[in-house]
Design an enzyme around this catalytic site. Structure first.
Site, mmCIF file in Angstrom:
data_model
loop_
_atom_site.group_PDB
_atom_site.id
_atom_site.type_symbol
_atom_site.label_atom_id
_atom_site.label_comp_id
_atom_site.label_asym_id
_atom_site.label_seq_id
_atom_site.Cartn_x
_atom_site.Cartn_y
_atom_site.Cartn_z
ATOM 1 N N HIS A 161 21.603 -14.583 -18.485
ATOM 2 C CA HIS A 161 21.857 -13.741 -19.952
ATOM 3 C C HIS A 161 22.271 -14.695 -20.799
ATOM 4 O O HIS A 161 21.736 -14.821 -21.906
ATOM 5 C CB HIS A 161 22.939 -12.583 -19.513
ATOM 6 C CG HIS A 161 21.918 -11.719 -18.630
ATOM 7 N ND1 HIS A 161 22.604 -11.191 -17.520
ATOM 8 C CD2 HIS A 161 21.132 -10.797 -18.695
ATOM 9 C CE1 HIS A 161 21.819 -10.326 -16.861
ATOM 10 N NE2 HIS A 161 20.796 -9.817 -17.674
ATOM 11 N N ILE A 162 23.387 -15.674 -20.585
ATOM 12 C CA ILE A 162 23.861 -16.418 -21.299
ATOM 13 C C ILE A 162 23.068 -17.708 -21.677
ATOM 14 O O ILE A 162 22.844 -18.012 -22.727
ATOM 15 C CB ILE A 162 25.368 -17.041 -20.999
ATOM 16 C CG1 ILE A 162 25.993 -15.610 -20.776
ATOM 17 C CG2 ILE A 162 25.744 -18.073 -21.994
ATOM 18 C CD1 ILE A 162 27.461 -15.915 -20.404
ATOM 19 N N GLU A 269 43.977 -21.429 -14.485
ATOM 20 C CA GLU A 269 44.480 -21.032 -15.822
ATOM 21 C C GLU A 269 45.657 -20.434 -15.801
ATOM 22 O O GLU A 269 46.211 -19.674 -14.929
ATOM 23 C CB GLU A 269 43.362 -19.966 -16.289
ATOM 24 C CG GLU A 269 41.973 -20.786 -16.481
ATOM 25 C CD GLU A 269 40.780 -19.658 -16.882
ATOM 26 O OE1 GLU A 269 41.127 -18.592 -17.378
ATOM 27 O OE2 GLU A 269 39.731 -20.391 -17.030
ATOM 28 N N HIS A 292 39.835 -19.986 -22.453
ATOM 29 C CA HIS A 292 38.848 -18.976 -21.773
ATOM 30 C C HIS A 292 38.569 -17.868 -22.806
ATOM 31 O O HIS A 292 38.689 -16.739 -22.718
ATOM 32 C CB HIS A 292 39.617 -18.483 -20.505
ATOM 33 C CG HIS A 292 38.347 -17.682 -19.790
ATOM 34 N ND1 HIS A 292 38.684 -17.700 -18.196
ATOM 35 C CD2 HIS A 292 37.363 -17.017 -19.849
ATOM 36 C CE1 HIS A 292 37.452 -16.984 -17.775
ATOM 37 N NE2 HIS A 292 36.838 -16.659 -18.836
ATOM 38 N N GLY A 295 34.126 -15.195 -24.414
ATOM 39 C CA GLY A 295 33.516 -13.864 -24.797
ATOM 40 C C GLY A 295 34.678 -13.078 -25.581
ATOM 41 O O GLY A 295 34.516 -11.826 -25.890
#
Ligand SMILES: NC(=O)C1=CN([C@@H]2O[C@H](COP(=O)(O)OP(=O)(O)OC[C@H]3O[C@@H](n4cnc5c(N)ncnc54)[C@H](O)[C@@H]3O)[C@@H](O)[C@H]2O)C=CC1
Ligand SMILES: O=C(O)CCC(=O)C(=O)O
Length: 415
Positions: A161-162, A269, A292, A295
């Site tokens: 999708h990306i 992270e 991050h 999105g």
């Protein structure tokens, strides 16, 4: 076995990591008002303290739902990941405990693709280091190592999708697009597939990664792959941190084999806002580091808030598991008037369905409809029963069946 048949006002919902207002609004609209929302993630010990009273949990990528946390979640009946990735959840443990996990597989994909497009230009013009210099009072007016993206080759690893959205946008700006995927994917526009990762690395001026976190993608871009990239190329990773071996990337940036990188995701992270971010990439020239946020746009978070809370509501109200990433998928019609719906999650072993049906036949109850979906390990059966029925007693009987993971009925007030 947990008793899960509750009126909506008794269903405790905990939303972590600043999930968007839309989630709260959607849940309220569905009649779920007992919602607590926190702006941050919880670590394991904090989760263990709180999880025992939670029925529905909403998280993003920073909250790690380990088997230990899930086992302590005695009332939890569903989890919503308000994002695409679900690798932060021990999906097998959740399955084993009869807890479906939902996500939003598309809502933030455009945001990631747009960030990547912006980064391609920023990297190829060395904007990050130039801007940092100007902020510090410097002035480096130079064309050295600065290039147009027009006519350059973008290599996309993972054409989902990306990856496909990046492909279309990059071509519209004049880039040539090559891609590599383990699945045979339809090429969009003039993009051309590569037969191997090595082929893609050898021809690309910029490589961008859009694969999920799987055992096959862990360390997929290590020393050998980075050295197989063209000298002076750039690497972008907005997929998952463990896909790239950071030390190998740092070494290649230091000795100028690569001219730049944009990294949004990291093997480790920070869990909380106070934790300091450590990485071998910190302080390197022409390296864009972002926390991050691929999105993290208002549009994506709004859409995700609505989408995931709708899935949680559907499962709670109706029993539908459509969109669950770790569960047999059952799409269900609304419960017929005059019927009661029972939901039963069990280990997929011989004889369970017969015993479920015996619970109803033993009480002379008529089954109006039955929906069953299984996979090799799990069975999910939904039974609509006609007429008057003592729901609590039937649910208790269902819970005594060997192999039962969860059994509940839809509280009458939800119909
Ligand atoms: N940085 C951020 O904030 C965000 C990161 N992501 C990450 O991006 C990833 C990709 O997202 P989508 O494109 O929506 O997923 P997708 O599932 O639509 O596409 C992934 C593609 O990767 C391919 N693939 C899987 N294993 C592969 C391998 N070993 N080699 C080559 N190709 C492989 C699949 O066949 C698929 O075509 C997500 O899994 C997530 O981890 C997603 C959203 C936001
Ligand atoms: O926004 C987030 O918390 C995570 C985004 C992401 O990586 C995903 O959707 O997979």
């Amino acid at each position: 076995m947990t008793k899960l048949s509750l009126s909506k006002d008794k269903i405790n919902i905990l939303l972590l990591e600043g999930v968007h207002d839309n989630a709260i609004n959607e849940l309220a609209h569905g009649g779920y008002a007992t919602v607590e929302r926190l702006p941050h993630a919880l670590d394991e010990s904090e989760l263990l303290e709180r999880i025992g009273s939670v029925h529905m949990l909403g998280i993003r990528s920073r909250t790690h739902l380990t088997a230990k946390v899930l086992e302590a979640a005695s009332r939890l009946f569903s989890v919503g990941c308000f994002c695409i990735g679900t690798n932060q959840v021990d999906l097998k443990a959740a399955r084993r405990l009869g807890i479906p996990v939902f996500n939003a597989p598309y809502s933030n994909t455009r945001s990631v693709a747009e960030l990547v497009i912006g980064e391609i230009i920023m990297l190829m013009r060395g904007i990050f280091s130039k801007s940092t210099l100007v902020h510090g009072g410097g002035w480096m007016k130079s064309a050295k190592d600065s290039y147009e993206i027009r006519g350059k080759t973008l290599g996309i690893v993972g054409y989902g999708h990306i990856g496909t959205q990046v492909s279309i946008m990059a071509e519209s700006m004049g880039m040539k697009v090559r891609y590599y995927d383990v699945v045979n994917k339809l090429a969009l526009g003039n993009a051309q597939p590569c037969h191997s990762l090595e082929e893609l690395l050898a021809v690309s001026d910029v490589v961008t990664l859009h694969v999920p976190d799987t055992p096959q993608t862990r360390d997929m871009i290590g020393e050998a792959q980075i050295r197989a990239m063209k000298k002076g190329a750039h690497l972008i990773n907005a997929a998952r941190g463990k896909v790239v071996v950071i030390e190998a990337l740092a070494a290649a940036l230091k000795d100028k084999h690569l001219l730049g990188a944009a990294i949004d995701v990291f093997p480790k992270e920070p869990g909380g806002d106070k934790e300091v971010f450590e990485s071998a990439l910190r302080g390197l020239d022409n390296v864009i580091l972002t926390p991050h946020i691929g999105g993290s746009t208002m549009e994506a978070q709004a859409n995700i808030g609505t989408e995931v809370s709708q899935k949680l509501i559907e499962y709670s109200d109706n029993g539908s598991t459509m969109g669950a990433v770790n569960f047999p998928q059952v799409g269900l019609p609304v419960v017929h008037a005059g019927c009661t719906r029972f939901l039963h999650v069990h280990e997929n072993r011989p004889g369970v369905l017969r015993k479920i049906n015996e619970v109803f036949s033993g009480r002379n109850l008529n089954i109006a409809a039955q929906y069953l979906q299984t996979d090799p390990e799990l069975g999910y059966v939904v039974v609509d029963v006609d007429g008057d029925v003592d729901e609590n007693e039937v649910a208790s009987d269902l819970r005594t069946i060997e192999g039962t993971l969860k059994a509940r009925f839809l509280y009458p007030g939800k119909r």
